[in-house]
Design an enzyme around this catalytic site. Structure first.
Site, short mmCIF file in Angstrom:
data_model
loop_
_atom_site.label_atom_id
_atom_site.label_comp_id
_atom_site.label_asym_id
_atom_site.label_seq_id
_atom_site.Cartn_x
_atom_site.Cartn_y
_atom_site.Cartn_z
N GLU A 198 4.30 4.09 5.81
CA GLU A 198 3.15 2.98 5.89
C GLU A 198 1.99 3.97 5.16
OE1 GLU A 198 1.50 0.52 6.04
OE2 GLU A 198 1.35 -0.20 8.03
N ASP A 199 1.09 3.36 4.55
CA ASP A 199 -0.03 3.70 3.78
C ASP A 199 -1.05 4.23 4.85
OD1 ASP A 199 -0.74 1.23 4.65
OD2 ASP A 199 -1.88 0.75 2.67
N LYS A 217 -6.52 6.04 10.93
CA LYS A 217 -7.86 5.85 11.14
C LYS A 217 -8.12 5.57 12.64
CE LYS A 217 -9.80 3.21 7.75
NZ LYS A 217 -10.44 1.93 7.35
N ARG A 230 -5.52 0.90 -6.88
CA ARG A 230 -4.29 1.32 -6.33
C ARG A 230 -3.85 2.37 -7.08
NH1 ARG A 230 -2.15 -2.18 -2.33
NH2 ARG A 230 -2.58 -4.53 -2.64
N ASP A 258 -4.72 1.54 10.59
CA ASP A 258 -6.05 1.11 10.90
C ASP A 258 -6.10 0.54 12.27
OD1 ASP A 258 -8.79 0.69 10.42
OD2 ASP A 258 -8.20 -1.28 9.25
N THR A 259 -6.14 -0.77 12.46
CA THR A 259 -6.32 -1.65 13.79
C THR A 259 -4.78 -1.13 14.56
OG1 THR A 259 -5.37 -3.48 12.95
CG2 THR A 259 -7.80 -3.13 12.91
N GLY A 260 -3.87 -1.20 13.57
CA GLY A 260 -2.57 -0.90 14.19
C GLY A 260 -1.71 -2.09 14.22
N THR A 318 -0.84 -4.42 11.82
CA THR A 318 0.22 -4.65 10.64
C THR A 318 1.36 -3.65 11.17
OG1 THR A 318 -1.40 -4.91 9.08
CG2 THR A 318 0.68 -4.56 8.28
N GLY A 347 0.92 -1.43 -0.06
CA GLY A 347 -0.14 -0.04 -0.01
C GLY A 347 0.92 1.25 -0.05
N ASP A 380 -5.89 -0.37 -1.67
CA ASP A 380 -6.47 -1.06 -2.64
C ASP A 380 -7.90 -1.68 -1.98
OD1 ASP A 380 -5.21 -3.23 -0.57
OD2 ASP A 380 -6.21 -4.57 -1.98
N PHE A 408 -14.06 3.09 4.46
CA PHE A 408 -12.96 2.25 3.82
C PHE A 408 -12.29 3.03 2.81
CE2 PHE A 408 -11.14 -1.00 1.04
CZ PHE A 408 -10.51 -1.94 2.05
P1 IMP Z 1 -4.06 -2.68 10.15
O1 IMP Z 1 -5.51 -2.77 10.50
O2 IMP Z 1 -3.65 -1.29 10.91
O3 IMP Z 1 -3.20 -3.67 10.53
O4 IMP Z 1 -3.97 -2.18 8.77
C1 IMP Z 1 -3.25 -3.20 7.98
C2 IMP Z 1 -3.68 -2.77 6.29
O5 IMP Z 1 -4.96 -2.77 6.05
C3 IMP Z 1 -2.97 -1.43 5.99
O6 IMP Z 1 -1.70 -1.52 5.80
C4 IMP Z 1 -3.74 -1.32 4.58
O7 IMP Z 1 -2.98 -1.98 3.61
C5 IMP Z 1 -5.11 -2.03 5.07
N1 IMP Z 1 -6.19 -1.22 5.04
C6 IMP Z 1 -6.59 -0.56 6.47
N2 IMP Z 1 -7.64 0.13 6.32
C7 IMP Z 1 -7.86 0.24 5.09
C8 IMP Z 1 -8.94 0.92 4.12
O8 IMP Z 1 -9.42 1.66 4.47
N3 IMP Z 1 -8.78 0.59 2.80
C9 IMP Z 1 -7.80 -0.43 2.32
N4 IMP Z 1 -7.12 -0.93 3.10
C10 IMP Z 1 -6.96 -0.82 4.25
MG MG Z 2 -4.27 -3.97 1.48
#
Ligand code: IMP
Ligand code: MG
Length: 177
Positions: free
Chosen positions: A100-101, A132, A166, A104-106, A108, A43, A160, A153
């Site tokens: 990082e792009d 987020k 993308r 979200d949950t944190g 990754t 991303g 993506d 989203f």
């Molecule tokens: P995490 O939930 O912080 O571990 O985010 C994991 C990955 O989920 C991010 O690096 C994104 O690639 C993907 N992601 C999280 N939120 C979104 C979204 O709103 N759209 C698309 N991909 C997302």
């Molecule tokens: Mg993704």
């Protein structure tokens, strides 16, 4: 599958302005030093490409790591798995900036930071285009932030939905506002 409706949230020119400011901050903080930039695939690839072209600080190298959350679609699973790592020697005693792009949950991002921290960089900082915070499950310290986004989203600018969108030059929300 019908094409979902996309609503622009952040324009290409607002992205460019924010990235120029992030690069200025980074240059100020690393004055007289050099950096190793590590992008989290996939991303971050467009954000990273634009960001590094605005950074004046010498970059020793640009590397990428990849993690996958278990599961697919719009819901992240509880853990992240390292799919592509990096040699310890490229990190040890270096100033490492992770790009990082979206946090979200944190899960990754924090998995990536924990992995890199174990290789004992001189300093480890995080730059993310989007945050987020409403979805956070694991605390993540963000050093450089482009934009905070609501709990919707997001696609575009490297991000993506099922590997699509993308290529879009701006950030969009999937669905009507
Ligand atoms: P995490 O939930 O912080 O571990 O985010 C994991 C990955 O989920 C991010 O690096 C994104 O690639 C993907 N992601 C999280 N939120 C979104 C979204 O709103 N759209 C698309 N991909 C997302
Ligand atoms: Mg993704």
């Amino acid at each position: 599958m019908p094409e979902p409706h996309l609503t622009e949230l952040i324009s290409a020119s607002d992205l460019a302005d924010a990235i120029a400011k992030l690069a200025q901050q980074i240059d100020r903080d690393y004055a007289g030093q050099s950096l190793v930039v590590i992008g989290i695939l996939k991303g971050s690839f467009i954000f990273l490409a634009d960001l590094v072209r605005q950074i004046q600080t010498p970059l020793e190298r640009i590397e990428f790591i990849r993690l996958s959350s278990y599961g697919s679609g719009t819901v992240s699973a509880g853990t992240a798995k390292l799919e592509l790592g990096i040699a310890e020697a490229k990190i040890r005693d270096r100033n490492v900036l992770v790009v990082e792009d979206i946090v979200d949950t944190g899960i990754t991002t924090q998995t990536a930071l924990d992995y890199l921290e174990a290789y004992r960089p001189a300093a480890l900082k995080l730059c993310t285009l989007l945050d987020k915070p409403e979805r956070r499950q694991v605390p993540v310290a963000i050093d450089y932030l482009g934009f905070t986004v609501p709990n919707v989203f997001i696609v575009g600018y490297g991000i993506d939905y099922d590997e699509k969108y993308r290529q879009l030059p701006a950030i969009y929300q999937v669905g009507e506002v």
